[in-house]
Scaffold this motif. Structure first.
Motif, PDB file in Angstrom:
ATOM      1  N   PHE A  48       0.795  -1.276   0.019  1.00  0.00           N
ATOM      2  CA  PHE A  48      -0.084   0.012   0.192  1.00  0.00           C
ATOM      3  C   PHE A  48       0.910   1.284  -0.053  1.00  0.00           C
ATOM      4  CE2 PHE A  48      -2.597   3.144   1.684  1.00  0.00           C
ATOM      5  CZ  PHE A  48      -3.872   3.196   1.344  1.00  0.00           C
ATOM      6  N   GLY A  68      -8.611  10.319   2.230  1.00  0.00           N
ATOM      7  CA  GLY A  68      -8.768  10.736   3.694  1.00  0.00           C
ATOM      8  C   GLY A  68      -7.422  10.975   4.627  1.00  0.00           C
ATOM      9  N   ILE A  69      -6.463  10.972   3.648  1.00  0.00           N
ATOM     10  CA  ILE A  69      -5.110  11.274   4.349  1.00  0.00           C
ATOM     11  C   ILE A  69      -4.558  12.720   3.879  1.00  0.00           C
ATOM     12  CG2 ILE A  69      -2.643  10.893   4.388  1.00  0.00           C
ATOM     13  CD1 ILE A  69      -3.517   7.738   3.674  1.00  0.00           C
ATOM     14  N   LYS A  70      -4.470  13.801   5.088  1.00  0.00           N
ATOM     15  CA  LYS A  70      -3.981  14.936   4.914  1.00  0.00           C
ATOM     16  C   LYS A  70      -2.544  14.892   4.285  1.00  0.00           C
ATOM     17  CE  LYS A  70      -7.511  17.084   7.365  1.00  0.00           C
ATOM     18  NZ  LYS A  70      -8.579  16.266   6.547  1.00  0.00           N
ATOM     19  N   GLU A  88       0.662   7.430   7.844  1.00  0.00           N
ATOM     20  CA  GLU A  88      -0.513   6.456   8.608  1.00  0.00           C
ATOM     21  C   GLU A  88      -1.896   7.194   8.290  1.00  0.00           C
ATOM     22  OE1 GLU A  88       0.347   6.070  12.611  1.00  0.00           O
ATOM     23  OE2 GLU A  88      -1.489   4.940  13.068  1.00  0.00           O
ATOM     24  N   ARG A  89      -2.761   6.268   7.862  1.00  0.00           N
ATOM     25  CA  ARG A  89      -4.039   6.430   7.749  1.00  0.00           C
ATOM     26  C   ARG A  89      -4.811   6.116   8.962  1.00  0.00           C
ATOM     27  NH1 ARG A  89      -8.901   4.397   4.177  1.00  0.00           N
ATOM     28  NH2 ARG A  89     -10.041   6.131   3.834  1.00  0.00           N
ATOM     29  N   ILE A  91      -8.506   6.665  11.294  1.00  0.00           N
ATOM     30  CA  ILE A  91     -10.141   6.699  11.102  1.00  0.00           C
ATOM     31  C   ILE A  91     -10.641   7.031  12.452  1.00  0.00           C
ATOM     32  CG2 ILE A  91     -12.098   5.443  10.432  1.00  0.00           C
ATOM     33  CD1 ILE A  91     -10.629   4.204   8.174  1.00  0.00           C
ATOM     34  N   ALA A 107      -7.709   1.335   8.541  1.00  0.00           N
ATOM     35  CA  ALA A 107      -6.642   2.224   8.940  1.00  0.00           C
ATOM     36  C   ALA A 107      -5.439   1.822   9.244  1.00  0.00           C
ATOM     37  CB  ALA A 107      -7.079   2.813  10.260  1.00  0.00           C
ATOM     38  N   GLY A 108      -4.274   2.229   9.207  1.00  0.00           N
ATOM     39  CA  GLY A 108      -3.094   1.714   9.245  1.00  0.00           C
ATOM     40  C   GLY A 108      -1.804   2.517   8.801  1.00  0.00           C
ATOM     41  N   LYS A 109      -0.458   1.954   9.050  1.00  0.00           N
ATOM     42  CA  LYS A 109       0.404   2.503   8.534  1.00  0.00           C
ATOM     43  C   LYS A 109       0.913   1.912   7.221  1.00  0.00           C
ATOM     44  CE  LYS A 109       2.897   3.680  12.791  1.00  0.00           C
ATOM     45  NZ  LYS A 109       3.559   2.938  13.853  1.00  0.00           N
TER      46      LYS A 109
ATOM     47  N   GLU B   5      -4.169   0.340  15.965  1.00  0.00           N
ATOM     48  CA  GLU B   5      -3.606   1.572  15.177  1.00  0.00           C
ATOM     49  C   GLU B   5      -2.065   1.245  14.364  1.00  0.00           C
ATOM     50  OE1 GLU B   5      -3.950   4.519  17.907  1.00  0.00           O
ATOM     51  OE2 GLU B   5      -6.292   4.629  17.763  1.00  0.00           O
ATOM     52  N   LYS B   7      -1.155  -1.391  13.130  1.00  0.00           N
ATOM     53  CA  LYS B   7      -0.952  -2.619  12.232  1.00  0.00           C
ATOM     54  C   LYS B   7      -0.649  -1.781  10.680  1.00  0.00           C
ATOM     55  CE  LYS B   7      -5.468  -2.932   9.967  1.00  0.00           C
ATOM     56  NZ  LYS B   7      -6.542  -3.513   9.815  1.00  0.00           N
ATOM     57  N   ASP B   8      -0.088  -2.597   9.791  1.00  0.00           N
ATOM     58  CA  ASP B   8       0.051  -1.949   8.602  1.00  0.00           C
ATOM     59  C   ASP B   8      -0.972  -2.130   7.405  1.00  0.00           C
ATOM     60  OD1 ASP B   8       2.775  -1.464   9.370  1.00  0.00           O
ATOM     61  OD2 ASP B   8       3.624  -3.196   8.483  1.00  0.00           O
ATOM     62  N   LEU B   9      -1.043  -1.146   6.956  1.00  0.00           N
ATOM     63  CA  LEU B   9      -2.247  -1.069   5.698  1.00  0.00           C
ATOM     64  C   LEU B   9      -2.014  -2.401   4.581  1.00  0.00           C
ATOM     65  CD1 LEU B   9      -3.444   2.390   4.782  1.00  0.00           C
ATOM     66  CD2 LEU B   9      -4.946   0.295   5.377  1.00  0.00           C
ATOM     67  N   VAL B  11      -2.927  -3.772   0.859  1.00  0.00           N
ATOM     68  CA  VAL B  11      -3.653  -3.378  -0.298  1.00  0.00           C
ATOM     69  C   VAL B  11      -4.739  -4.200  -0.523  1.00  0.00           C
ATOM     70  CG1 VAL B  11      -3.069  -3.846  -2.788  1.00  0.00           C
ATOM     71  CG2 VAL B  11      -1.230  -3.044  -1.474  1.00  0.00           C
ATOM     72  N   ASN B 112     -14.205  15.422   1.645  1.00  0.00           N
ATOM     73  CA  ASN B 112     -12.977  16.192   2.277  1.00  0.00           C
ATOM     74  C   ASN B 112     -11.966  14.909   1.935  1.00  0.00           C
ATOM     75  OD1 ASN B 112     -13.192  18.644   3.459  1.00  0.00           O
ATOM     76  ND2 ASN B 112     -14.127  17.834   5.234  1.00  0.00           N
ATOM     77  N   ASP B 113     -10.739  15.429   1.261  1.00  0.00           N
ATOM     78  CA  ASP B 113      -9.700  14.466   0.875  1.00  0.00           C
ATOM     79  C   ASP B 113     -10.221  13.108   0.149  1.00  0.00           C
ATOM     80  OD1 ASP B 113      -7.969  16.406   2.052  1.00  0.00           O
ATOM     81  OD2 ASP B 113      -8.304  15.558   3.912  1.00  0.00           O
ATOM     82  N   VAL B 115     -12.935  11.507   0.663  1.00  0.00           N
ATOM     83  CA  VAL B 115     -14.001  11.045   1.469  1.00  0.00           C
ATOM     84  C   VAL B 115     -15.057  11.572   1.882  1.00  0.00           C
ATOM     85  CG1 VAL B 115     -14.241   9.770   3.780  1.00  0.00           C
ATOM     86  CG2 VAL B 115     -11.893   9.971   2.861  1.00  0.00           C
TER      87      VAL B 115
END
Lengths: 152, 136
Positions: A48, A68-70, A88-89, A91, A107-109, B5, B7-9, B11, B112-113, B115
């Protein structure tokens, strides 16, 4: 476009049809991946964010969908040969007394490294976010730019 | 929570819509990822629609069927050549059947962005009301 590069096919006027062909090929790959039960659907790095890289004579363009990521939450680093995008995303929690019906957004890094095919000028890189899409414009270094030769 | 929080995103390839009901133009159609949650007062919907601007987003609520449609502008210039293509762009389309009656006049949508946040307040009548029992 791997095939085009491989066979050195001229691209004038063929751009559109080759794009369709590429799309078909990706879909076939996806289908084979699904049929063999493997988790290798596309020729992607599987990291990702998924990225599209294009070029013209002056620049490389790296694009990624990051809804959703600034822009402040992104860390972009460029070296003379590649680019790294990490962040990092998040939520936000919506409170305790909500009942979820669907929860598909995650969400996640993330951290992604992309090697570019040629040398770049790291001093003039520009990145901007619009509607959740990141676009990084990376100028090619003078040595890597194609040069028009006039025949006398 | 900290566990989640950090954890890795992973794909998640965009989900292509298999049977677009009313496709009149060529192009790929994707279903956006959504979060939907409900409180006593409203239903909130969050949808990831990267590349969709406010002008290109249509939200339609008719007889409890909510339709989201987002158009995406082509991102490339004509003279750009592909090096690596991992995702495709296309329209976003998704429909939902809403179970509660929604107060159409108070619907609020923010984009926004990439979303979309859609607040769908319930009409007063369907909000649960606590009935006081008076002892005589």
């Amino acid at each position: 476009m791997f095939y085009r590069k491989l066979f050195n096919i001229p691209t004038w006027g063929l751009n559109r049809s080759f794009r369709d062909f590429d799309r078909l090929r990706r879909q076939m790959d996806e289908l084979y991946g699904a049929l063999s039960g493997g988790n290798l659907p596309m020729p992607t790095a599987g990291v990702f964010p998924l990225t599209n890289v294009t070029e013209d004579t002056e620049n490389y363009y790296v694009r990624a969908e990051l809804p959703g990521i600034k822009s402040g939450e992104l860390d972009i680093q460029v070296t003379s040969e590649g680019i790294s995008i990490s962040g990092e995303r998040k939520i936000a929690e919506e409170g305790n007394n909500v009942r979820y019906h669907r929860r598909e957004r995650e969400a996640g890094k993330f951290s992604r490294l992309i090697n570019l095919p040629g040398k770049v000028d790291i001093n003039k890189v520009e990145a901007f976010m619009e509607n959740g899409i990141l676009k990084v414009t990376i100028p090619k270094s003078e040595a890597a730019k194609p040069r028009q030769i006039t025949v006398r | 929570m900290t566990d989640k929080e950090s954890k890795d995103l992973q794909v998640k390839p965009k989900q292509e819509l298999t049977s677009p009901a009313e496709q009149t133009r060529p192009g790929v159609v994707f279903t956006p990822s959504v979060d939907i949650f409900e409180t006593d007062h409203e239903i909130t919907l969050l949808a990831d629609m990267p590349g969709v601007s406010a002008d290109n987003l249509t939200i339609d609520l008719r007889e409890n069927i909510l339709t989201l449609t987002g158009e995406v502008e082509p991102f490339e210039d004509a003279n750009e050549e592909d090096i690596l293509i991992e995702y495709e762009i296309g329209k976003y389309h998704r429909q939902f059947n809403l179970s509660s009656l929604i107060d159409q006049s108070k619907i609020d949508a923010k984009l926004n962005d990439g979303v979309l946040r859609l607040s769908l307040p319930k009409v007063e009548e369907v909000k649960p009301r606590k009935i006081e029992i008076k002892t005589g």
